[in-house]
Scaffold this motif. Structure first.
Motif, PDB file in Angstrom:
ATOM      1  N   ALA A 276       0.853  -1.199   0.000  1.00 46.05           N
ATOM      2  CA  ALA A 276       0.000   0.000   0.000  1.00 46.05           C
ATOM      3  C   ALA A 276       0.885   1.244   0.000  1.00 46.05           C
ATOM      4  CB  ALA A 276      -0.885  -0.003   1.246  1.00 46.05           C
ATOM      5  N   ASP A 277       0.542   2.219  -0.825  1.00 50.44           N
ATOM      6  CA  ASP A 277       1.312   3.471  -0.842  1.00 50.44           C
ATOM      7  C   ASP A 277       0.841   4.417   0.260  1.00 50.44           C
ATOM      8  OD1 ASP A 277       2.938   2.811  -2.999  1.00 50.44           O
ATOM      9  OD2 ASP A 277       1.359   3.323  -4.435  1.00 50.44           O
ATOM     10  N   TYR A 278      -0.436   4.261   0.657  1.00 50.87           N
ATOM     11  CA  TYR A 278      -1.009   5.114   1.713  1.00 50.87           C
ATOM     12  C   TYR A 278      -1.706   4.253   2.751  1.00 50.87           C
ATOM     13  CZ  TYR A 278      -0.352   8.957  -1.565  1.00 50.87           C
ATOM     14  OH  TYR A 278       0.201   9.875  -2.405  1.00 50.87           O
ATOM     15  N   ASP A 304       8.457   3.575   1.403  1.00 49.24           N
ATOM     16  CA  ASP A 304       8.734   2.785   0.206  1.00 49.24           C
ATOM     17  C   ASP A 304       9.844   1.780   0.557  1.00 49.24           C
ATOM     18  OD1 ASP A 304       9.738   1.788  -2.267  1.00 49.24           O
ATOM     19  OD2 ASP A 304       8.730   3.459  -3.268  1.00 49.24           O
ATOM     20  N   ILE A 305       9.441   0.532   0.738  1.00 48.35           N
ATOM     21  CA  ILE A 305      10.379  -0.491   1.223  1.00 48.35           C
ATOM     22  C   ILE A 305      11.491  -0.722   0.193  1.00 48.35           C
ATOM     23  CG2 ILE A 305      10.584  -2.859   2.095  1.00 48.35           C
ATOM     24  CD1 ILE A 305       7.507  -2.766   2.570  1.00 48.35           C
ATOM     25  N   LEU A 306      11.077  -0.800  -1.071  1.00 49.56           N
ATOM     26  CA  LEU A 306      12.039  -1.059  -2.151  1.00 49.56           C
ATOM     27  C   LEU A 306      13.102   0.036  -2.215  1.00 49.56           C
ATOM     28  CD1 LEU A 306      12.813  -2.659  -4.701  1.00 49.56           C
ATOM     29  CD2 LEU A 306      11.065  -1.375  -5.945  1.00 49.56           C
ATOM     30  N   ALA A 307      12.653   1.295  -2.183  1.00 47.06           N
ATOM     31  CA  ALA A 307      13.604   2.413  -2.244  1.00 47.06           C
ATOM     32  C   ALA A 307      14.501   2.406  -1.009  1.00 47.06           C
ATOM     33  CB  ALA A 307      12.846   3.727  -2.354  1.00 47.06           C
ATOM     34  N   VAL A 319      15.798  -5.823  -7.129  1.00 42.34           N
ATOM     35  CA  VAL A 319      14.875  -5.969  -8.264  1.00 42.34           C
ATOM     36  C   VAL A 319      13.481  -5.522  -7.843  1.00 42.34           C
ATOM     37  CG1 VAL A 319      13.899  -7.566  -9.970  1.00 42.34           C
ATOM     38  CG2 VAL A 319      16.192  -7.991  -9.019  1.00 42.34           C
ATOM     39  N   GLY A 320      12.928  -4.552  -8.557  1.00 38.33           N
ATOM     40  CA  GLY A 320      11.576  -4.077  -8.264  1.00 38.33           C
ATOM     41  C   GLY A 320      10.575  -4.577  -9.299  1.00 38.33           C
ATOM     42  N   PHE A 321       9.318  -4.374  -9.013  1.00 39.43           N
ATOM     43  CA  PHE A 321       8.249  -4.678  -9.963  1.00 39.43           C
ATOM     44  C   PHE A 321       7.496  -3.379 -10.247  1.00 39.43           C
ATOM     45  CE2 PHE A 321       6.987  -9.074 -11.093  1.00 39.43           C
ATOM     46  CZ  PHE A 321       8.134  -9.706 -10.641  1.00 39.43           C
ATOM     47  N   ALA A 322       7.071  -3.212 -11.464  1.00 46.75           N
ATOM     48  CA  ALA A 322       6.234  -2.056 -11.779  1.00 46.75           C
ATOM     49  C   ALA A 322       4.916  -2.580 -12.317  1.00 46.75           C
ATOM     50  CB  ALA A 322       6.928  -1.176 -12.809  1.00 46.75           C
ATOM     51  N   ALA A 323       3.864  -2.263 -11.620  1.00 47.50           N
ATOM     52  CA  ALA A 323       2.530  -2.649 -12.074  1.00 47.50           C
ATOM     53  C   ALA A 323       1.873  -1.375 -12.594  1.00 47.50           C
ATOM     54  CB  ALA A 323       1.746  -3.222 -10.908  1.00 47.50           C
ATOM     55  N   GLU A 324       1.635  -1.306 -13.890  1.00 50.77           N
ATOM     56  CA  GLU A 324       1.159  -0.061 -14.486  1.00 50.77           C
ATOM     57  C   GLU A 324      -0.099  -0.314 -15.303  1.00 50.77           C
ATOM     58  OE1 GLU A 324       2.738   2.603 -13.705  1.00 50.77           O
ATOM     59  OE2 GLU A 324       4.620   1.783 -12.950  1.00 50.77           O
TER      60      GLU A 324
HETATM   61  N1  CTP Z   1       6.972  -0.825  -3.204  1.00 47.94           N
HETATM   62  C1  CTP Z   1       7.523  -0.922  -1.927  1.00 47.94           C
HETATM   63  N2  CTP Z   1       7.019  -0.183  -0.908  1.00 47.94           N
HETATM   64  C2  CTP Z   1       5.972   0.648  -1.107  1.00 47.94           C
HETATM   65  C3  CTP Z   1       5.383   0.753  -2.405  1.00 47.94           C
HETATM   66  C4  CTP Z   1       5.903  -0.005  -3.423  1.00 47.94           C
HETATM   67  O1  CTP Z   1       8.469  -1.678  -1.727  1.00 47.94           O
HETATM   68  N3  CTP Z   1       5.488   1.345  -0.081  1.00 47.94           N
HETATM   69  C5  CTP Z   1       7.575  -1.595  -4.310  1.00 47.94           C
HETATM   70  C6  CTP Z   1       6.715  -2.684  -4.912  1.00 47.94           C
HETATM   71  O2  CTP Z   1       6.922  -3.913  -4.256  1.00 47.94           O
HETATM   72  C7  CTP Z   1       7.216  -2.731  -6.359  1.00 47.94           C
HETATM   73  C8  CTP Z   1       7.634  -1.308  -6.637  1.00 47.94           C
HETATM   74  O3  CTP Z   1       7.807  -0.701  -5.361  1.00 47.94           O
HETATM   75  O4  CTP Z   1       8.368  -3.548  -6.466  1.00 47.94           O
HETATM   76  C9  CTP Z   1       6.696  -0.517  -7.498  1.00 47.94           C
HETATM   77  O5  CTP Z   1       5.495  -0.324  -6.886  1.00 47.94           O
HETATM   78  P1  CTP Z   1       4.271   0.458  -7.618  1.00 47.94           P
HETATM   79  O6  CTP Z   1       3.124   0.459  -6.673  1.00 47.94           O
HETATM   80  O7  CTP Z   1       4.056  -0.077  -8.972  1.00 47.94           O
HETATM   81  O8  CTP Z   1       4.839   1.882  -7.819  1.00 47.94           O
HETATM   82  P2  CTP Z   1       5.034   3.058  -6.832  1.00 47.94           P
HETATM   83  O9  CTP Z   1       6.490   3.248  -6.647  1.00 47.94           O
HETATM   84  O10 CTP Z   1       4.220   2.841  -5.611  1.00 47.94           O
HETATM   85  O11 CTP Z   1       4.501   4.287  -7.688  1.00 47.94           O
HETATM   86  P3  CTP Z   1       3.022   4.599  -8.254  1.00 47.94           P
HETATM   87  O12 CTP Z   1       2.059   4.004  -7.273  1.00 47.94           O
HETATM   88  O13 CTP Z   1       3.002   6.068  -8.299  1.00 47.94           O
HETATM   89  O14 CTP Z   1       2.935   3.950  -9.598  1.00 47.94           O
END
Ligand code: CTP
Length: 417
Positions: A276-278, A304-307, A319-324
């Motif tokens: 979840a982003d939020y 953002d765990i990945l960052a 390695v990250g995933f982008a779901a678009e």
């Molecule tokens: N991710 C994460 N921690 C978060 C959000 C995302 O580690 N809080 C990781 C996901 O596991 C994935 C990558 O970031 O590997 C991309 O996530 P995504 O939701 O597609 O993109 P966001 O960076 O969140 O950007 P946006 O929602 O604006 O597309």
């Protein structure tokens, strides 16, 4: 598989009709196959069929004096390099989990020190039953390789998980079990998978449609490539892949903590989770009552765990995933750079794509390259992804520029960025 001695146990399910084909596929690859059938299995296929395709008399009975004097069951248990039980019925899994030795097959499983693989096959409700779940959990913890089951239409007319894997897929899955070692041998891989749940109040949460299938498939593929795998999983209803250590979490904050605890030991970090982003900024202590016409929930950003992993001073290969849902490649490449990743796997989501279904379409980007992994079952894509990651990781280890070499020898499927 050349020269490997496989003891194929057949227990009593309708999928036993596929097992003679399995014997043929194993023998095509050079394996010797000794078939052992339970009494119930013989209601579906005759021993004669298996004898014809395996080229060996079939064993069915612990008390068969003639067979025992030719090769006793303990000798047979020692003979095997691997025991494969396909199909493995719910009843057989229960017997194995409880250590019963009440027929020839269960006795052999107990007496053998060879690795055991089972290909479950049963009605979907039986597979989902708590008793079967518990038995599979026990077997997995004990190191039994659970292959499948697949999802789809069943012999009984129902639909769901419980079909035996196809013989060719079973054969492919046996290769790494028979020849341990692989491109990630000795490497530690940390993977996140599934959704997270963010609490609104004690009974409600915000989540997403991620099933965790992709991440679990990546965990299996990494294990098969020889890695030691830790899987940090959000709430999903998937069994733990055998040989994988699983850490269950619920929220993004819990996932962050679990990852930070584990990442120090990791050589490779693969972030497949739909985090979840939020999250609700102030989850209510009591259930929210419907007192007004509209309800606003104040949300704050999660970490953002990945960052955060990519920013660690001693970071693994990330390695990250982008779901678009749109401009997939452009958005994925922007994430690769912004989050400072070594590699990103990109897919299109939404409109019934990718989420909660067994198939997907993926491509992989890195600085200076791109590789298309095509469309197919998540299990197959996961294996291709792990192969690309292993290649890039090895090149980084050698000190070469990441993936430049991979781009050079990947022919037409690679285009430069
Ligand atoms: N991710 C994460 N921690 C978060 C959000 C995302 O580690 N809080 C990781 C996901 O596991 C994935 C990558 O970031 O590997 C991309 O996530 P995504 O939701 O597609 O993109 P966001 O960076 O969140 O950007 P946006 O929602 O604006 O597309």
């Amino acid at each position: 598989m050349h020269g490997k001695r496989i003891l194929l146990g057949v227990s009593g399910g309708i999928a036993a009709y596929k097992s003679p084909d399995l014997v043929r596929r194993l023998r095509e690859r050079g394996a010797e196959v000794q078939v052992v059938m339970t009494e119930a299995a013989q209601k579906f296929v005759t021993p004669m069929t298996f004898q014809a395709v395996s080229g060996r008399p079939v064993r069915t009975d612990l008390w068969d004096e003639a067979a025992e004097s030719a090769m006793g069951h303990i000798e047979l248990a020692r003979w095997a390099n691997l025991i494969l039980v396909a199909p493995a019925t719910a009843d057989f899994l229960a017997r194995l989990a409880n250590g019963l030795a009440d027929n020839l097959l269960t006795t052999l499983c107990l007496a053998s020190e060879a690795p055991i693989a089972v290909a479950p096959a049963m009605n979907q409700a039986m597979w989902r039953h708590a008793a079967t779940r518990a038995n599979v959990e026990v077997l997995t913890r004990r190191g039994v390789h659970v292959l499948g089951p697949a999802e789809g239409e069943q012999a009984c007319g129902e639909f769901g998980a419980g079909r035996m894997l196809e013989p060719l897929e079973i054969v492919e899955r046996l290769v790494p079990i028979l020849s341990p070692g692989g491109p990630l041998r000795g490497r530690r891989v940390l993977i996140t998978a599934g959704p997270t749940r963010e609490r609104i109040d004690p009974v409600r949460f915000i989540s997403n449609r991620s099933s965790g299938r992709m991440g679990f498939a990546v965990a299996e593929a990494a294990r098969d490539a020889g890695a030691e795998v830790v899987l940090v999983a959000g709430p999903v209803s998937l069994p733990t892949p055998s040989g994988v250590r699983r850490v269950d979490v619920e929220s993004a904050a819990e996932m962050y903590e679990a990852v930070m605890r584990e990442v120090g030991n990791a050589d490779i970090y693969i972030s497949t989770a739909a985090v979840a982003d939020y999250r609700p900024a102030r989850p209510a202590d009591q259930k929210i009552k419907k007192t007004s016409d509209r309800l606003g929930i104040d949300m704050e950003r999660t970490t953002d765990i990945l960052a955060a992993v990519a920013a660690l001073p001693r970071r693994p290969f990330v390695v990250g995933f982008a779901a678009e849902t749109e401009s997939v490649e452009q958005n994925a490449r922007a994430k690769l750079v912004k989050k400072n990743l070594d590699m990103i796997a990109a897919n299109e989501v939404g409109h019934d794509k990718a989420f909660d279904c067994p198939d997907n379409e993926l491509f992989v980007l890195w600085r200076g390259g791109r590789r298309d992994l095509g469309h197919g079952p998540k299990t197959a894509l996961a294996r291709s992804l792990i192969a690309v990651i292993a290649e890039a990781y090895a090149q980084r280890e050698e000190g070469a520029a990441v993936c430049d070499g991979a781009a050079a020898h990947d022919g037409a499927r690679v285009t430069s960025a």
